[in-house]
Scaffold this motif. Structure first.
Motif, short mmCIF file in Angstrom:
data_model
loop_
_atom_site.label_atom_id
_atom_site.label_comp_id
_atom_site.label_asym_id
_atom_site.label_seq_id
_atom_site.Cartn_x
_atom_site.Cartn_y
_atom_site.Cartn_z
N GLN A 252 0.81 -1.22 0.00
CA GLN A 252 0.00 0.00 0.00
C GLN A 252 0.84 1.27 0.00
N GLY A 253 2.11 1.13 0.11
CA GLY A 253 2.98 2.30 0.14
C GLY A 253 4.28 1.93 0.81
N GLU A 254 5.20 2.88 0.80
CA GLU A 254 6.50 2.62 1.42
C GLU A 254 6.31 2.25 2.88
N GLY A 255 6.72 1.04 3.25
CA GLY A 255 6.63 0.60 4.63
C GLY A 255 5.23 0.25 5.08
N GLN A 256 4.29 0.06 4.14
CA GLN A 256 2.90 -0.18 4.51
C GLN A 256 2.51 -1.64 4.25
N ALA A 257 1.26 -1.96 4.55
CA ALA A 257 0.76 -3.34 4.45
C ALA A 257 0.58 -3.76 3.00
N ALA A 258 0.42 -5.08 2.83
CA ALA A 258 0.22 -5.65 1.50
C ALA A 258 -1.18 -5.31 0.97
N VAL A 259 -1.32 -5.31 -0.36
CA VAL A 259 -2.62 -5.14 -1.01
C VAL A 259 -3.08 -6.52 -1.47
N ALA A 260 -4.10 -7.05 -0.82
CA ALA A 260 -4.62 -8.38 -1.15
C ALA A 260 -5.79 -8.25 -2.13
N GLY A 261 -5.89 -9.21 -3.05
CA GLY A 261 -7.02 -9.26 -3.97
C GLY A 261 -7.00 -8.25 -5.08
N SER A 262 -5.88 -7.58 -5.30
CA SER A 262 -5.80 -6.62 -6.40
C SER A 262 -5.71 -7.36 -7.73
N ARG A 263 -6.45 -6.91 -8.72
CA ARG A 263 -6.39 -7.51 -10.05
C ARG A 263 -5.12 -7.01 -10.75
N VAL A 264 -4.34 -7.96 -11.26
CA VAL A 264 -3.07 -7.64 -11.92
C VAL A 264 -3.19 -7.98 -13.39
N ARG A 265 -2.96 -7.01 -14.25
CA ARG A 265 -3.02 -7.22 -15.68
C ARG A 265 -1.61 -7.15 -16.27
N LEU A 266 -1.33 -8.08 -17.17
CA LEU A 266 -0.03 -8.17 -17.82
C LEU A 266 -0.15 -7.70 -19.27
N TYR A 267 0.76 -6.81 -19.68
CA TYR A 267 0.77 -6.29 -21.04
C TYR A 267 2.18 -6.47 -21.63
N ARG A 268 2.25 -6.58 -22.94
CA ARG A 268 3.54 -6.43 -23.58
C ARG A 268 4.02 -5.00 -23.35
N ALA A 269 5.32 -4.83 -23.12
CA ALA A 269 5.86 -3.51 -22.79
C ALA A 269 5.51 -2.49 -23.87
N GLY A 270 4.91 -1.39 -23.44
CA GLY A 270 4.57 -0.31 -24.35
C GLY A 270 3.30 -0.50 -25.14
N GLY B 163 8.46 9.57 -1.89
CA GLY B 163 9.38 8.68 -1.20
C GLY B 163 8.76 7.95 -0.04
N GLY B 164 7.48 8.24 0.28
CA GLY B 164 6.81 7.49 1.34
C GLY B 164 6.64 8.27 2.62
N THR B 165 5.90 7.70 3.56
CA THR B 165 5.62 8.35 4.83
C THR B 165 6.53 7.88 5.96
N LEU B 166 7.38 6.89 5.70
CA LEU B 166 8.29 6.37 6.72
C LEU B 166 9.70 6.43 6.15
#
Length: 598
Positions: A57-75, A287-290
């Protein structure tokens, strides 16, 4: 790979696909965690390479569970070539795909848009990428990542993710948002990081000094200006990561392969007097909050190519290189670097060491050597104070009301709290009848029957120093009108208890404001503060800005290397206390006996 005009690295996608852009057949397959395969997903199962990582979720933060991840050819974001979801720990992977470069898009309820561009799938020794997806500020606003133009300024050419760039000693580049970028303006800033794979395949971030850039919110397009980042202590292959975050927390990170060649340098000596202070910021910043500010001294900079900052858990001996610094960043014999790695966590003990790099490499002195130290820090969670009394809008208050501040202390592992409170007369504008700087701290009794018992003390500023107003173990000298309840974590202060201000007027409306508010932790929370027991962590809720039209006369807690421009606390008057911008509440005093207001 498709390319934009010459001044542009490439066109990043304008946002993550929304409903209506996915075919019905594909939508029915997006259930569960592994990659979903459909006629549109023709690359999964056609190769021997893999690509994966973790989403946080951000620098030094918790994991994001269940997020949909899409894969593309670069560009090329016209077609999705693979899909999956992050698991409960934020991990994701794509297996059996052809080797090469890919782009990743992340979409989750309650999160902003996020993309990682230029990730490489390998058949052997696959990399494990750390991607960031921030909580969205406004779900109904723009969910589109910034499009970036990245220019190599030393040769005046756009940097292409498909071509390895060679640098010697310094990274010379400039980053702008493209005019066609549809992100939510203004941009928060840019961050430039160098990534080198660790033993486990995770690209370990190295933060060059000056790599975090706040941008002018009025400028369009947003521009980092020329960046000249020293990396002379690094040699070999790496990934240059350029990231940008907009006002709605939409984030893009672009990866460009680079080869870095450092200068030879001369014979160097060991850094000494290493110290580390952690800063947890209430407001997101580039750069994050921590972040941890690491400082050290050198006897000479002769022959020094650069410095490497290493971090380990206090209970382990597993060291990770986390930051870089150049001799040019030192002021006299004092040098500094910032660790803003996403692996930092609140509530953990960390130890730091610094390596000077020249013809030889020398680690900083240890605690058993003259001038050595064991620099330990313990980042704090977010500090969230609140004004609980008077109630907002309350009327009929006495002319010497009691102000109550909820100040979390033990609950977040802090040793103390710094707070500035002030009362503003709404009728007279900038008039401040009373303000006070207080420090609440918890120490353990050192002698007699009080030895080992917690003593909650309240100090207040007086004559350039401080004076004790309250002690829970030694109440005989307590001032009237000051108390602290450790169970409810509430600090009570009666108006003008220090006789440093003026009284309130009847039937007048006032505003009570918390200006500066921060918690701190000592190296050894069981001992009193002092030179041998310094502050090693701050959690900053609000802090004065150091410059600009709302510049505050008080020095900020957060140093410039960390970035204090995100807290937005101004001043009242030209030399008054820093009160604007923090939490506040209004109240009205009681009328006189005749009922006539003066």
């Amino acid at each position: 790979m498709t390319h934009s005009p010459p001044a542009v690295l490439r066109s990043a996608p304008t946002g993550l696909p929304l409903t209506g852009l996915i075919s019905t057949a594909l939508a029915l397959l997006l259930v569960g965690c592994g990659p979903a395969v459909s006629p549109d997903l023709d690359l999964v199962g056609t190769g021997q390479a893999s690509l994966g990582g973790v989403l946080v979720q951000g620098e030094g933060q918790a994991a994001v569970a269940g997020s949909r991840v899409r894969l593309y050819r670069a560009g090329d974001h016209s077609r999705t070539v693979g899909q999956t979801r992050t698991d409960g720990d934020g991990h994701f992977s794509f297996r059996t795909i052809p080797a090469g470069q890919y782009d990743l898009g992340f979409e989750a309820t309650g999160s902003a848009a996020s993309e990682l561009l230029g990730a490489v799938a390998r058949e052997t020794a696959p990399l494990k990428y750390a991607a960031i997806q921030l909580p969205v500020r406004d779900p109904g606003s723009v969910l589109s990542v910034p499009k970036l133009s990245i220019i190599r300024t030393d040769i005046g050419q756009a940097m292409s993710a498909g071509t390895t760039q060679a640098f010697a000693d310094r990274l010379n580049l400039r980053v702008r948002t493209m005019p066609a970028s549809a992100h939510q303006r203004p941009l928060q800033g840019f961050e430039v990081t160098l990534l080198q794979p660790a033993d486990d395949g995770t690209p370990a971030p190295l933060h060059p000094a000056g790599g975090v850039v706040s941008t002018d919110p009025q400028a369009e397009p947003s521009d980092s200006g020329p960046l000249n980042l020293g990396v002379s202590s690094v040699s070999g292959d790496a990934l240059l990561q350029v990231a940008a975050t907009d006002f709605n927390n939409n984030r893009v990170a672009e990866l460009i392969p680079v080869t870095v060649t450092g200068s030879v340098g001369g014979t160097v000596t060991a850094p000494a007097d290493v110290s580390a202070v952690a800063y947890t910021l209430a407001t997101p910043a580039p750069g994050g909050t921590l972040k941890v500010l690491v400082s050290w001294n050198v006897t000479s900079l002769a022959g020094v190519r650069g410095f490497e900052v290493w971090r380990s858990g206090a209970a382990t001996d597993l060291w990770r290189r986390v930051a870089l610094s150049e001799p040019g960043g030192c002021t006299g014999s004092l040098c500094r670097a910032v660790d803003s790695s996403d692996s930092l966590r609140a509530g953990q003990d960390y130890v730091y060491r610094v390596t000077a790099v020249g013809q030889n490499r020398v680690d900083s002195l240890t605690a058993t050597q003259p001038g050595g130290a064991r620099p330990v820090t313990h980042p704090l969670p977010l500090f969230r104070p609140s004004l609980t009394s008077p109630a907002a809008g309350q009327t009929g208050l006495p002319l010497a009301p009691v102000y109550v501040l909820h100040a979390p202390l033990e609950g977040i592992g802090a040793s103390g709290v710094l707070a500035q409170l002030g009362v503003q007369d709404d009728l007279l504008g900038n008039s401040v009848p009373w303000s006070v700087d207080v420090q609440l701290r918890r120490v353990l009794g050192q002698t007699g029957q009080a030895a080992g018992q917690p003593d909650h003390q309240v100090l207040f500023a007086r004559g350039g120093g401080s004076a004790l107003a309250y002690s829970s173990l030694n109440p005989a000298g307590n001032l009237s009108g000051v108390s602290y309840d450790p169970q409810d974590e509430q600090l009570s202060l009666t108006h003008n208890f220090d006789n440093a201000g003026t009284g309130l007027q009847p039937a007048r409306r006032y505003r009570m404001t918390l200006g500066r508010g921060a918690a701190f932790r000592l190296e050894d929370p069981a001992r009193p503060p002092g030179a041998a027991n310094p502050v090693v962590a701050y959690s900053v809720y609000s802090d004065p800005v150091a410059s600009g039209p709302l510049a505050c006369p008080a020095a900020p807690l957060v140093p410039a290397q960390i970035g204090s421009d995100q807290t937005g606390i101004g001043q009242i008057g030209t030399a008054g206390p820093c009160l604007n911008g923090g939490p506040s509440l209004e109240f009205t005093t009681q009328e006189t006996k005749t009922g006539a207001a003066p």
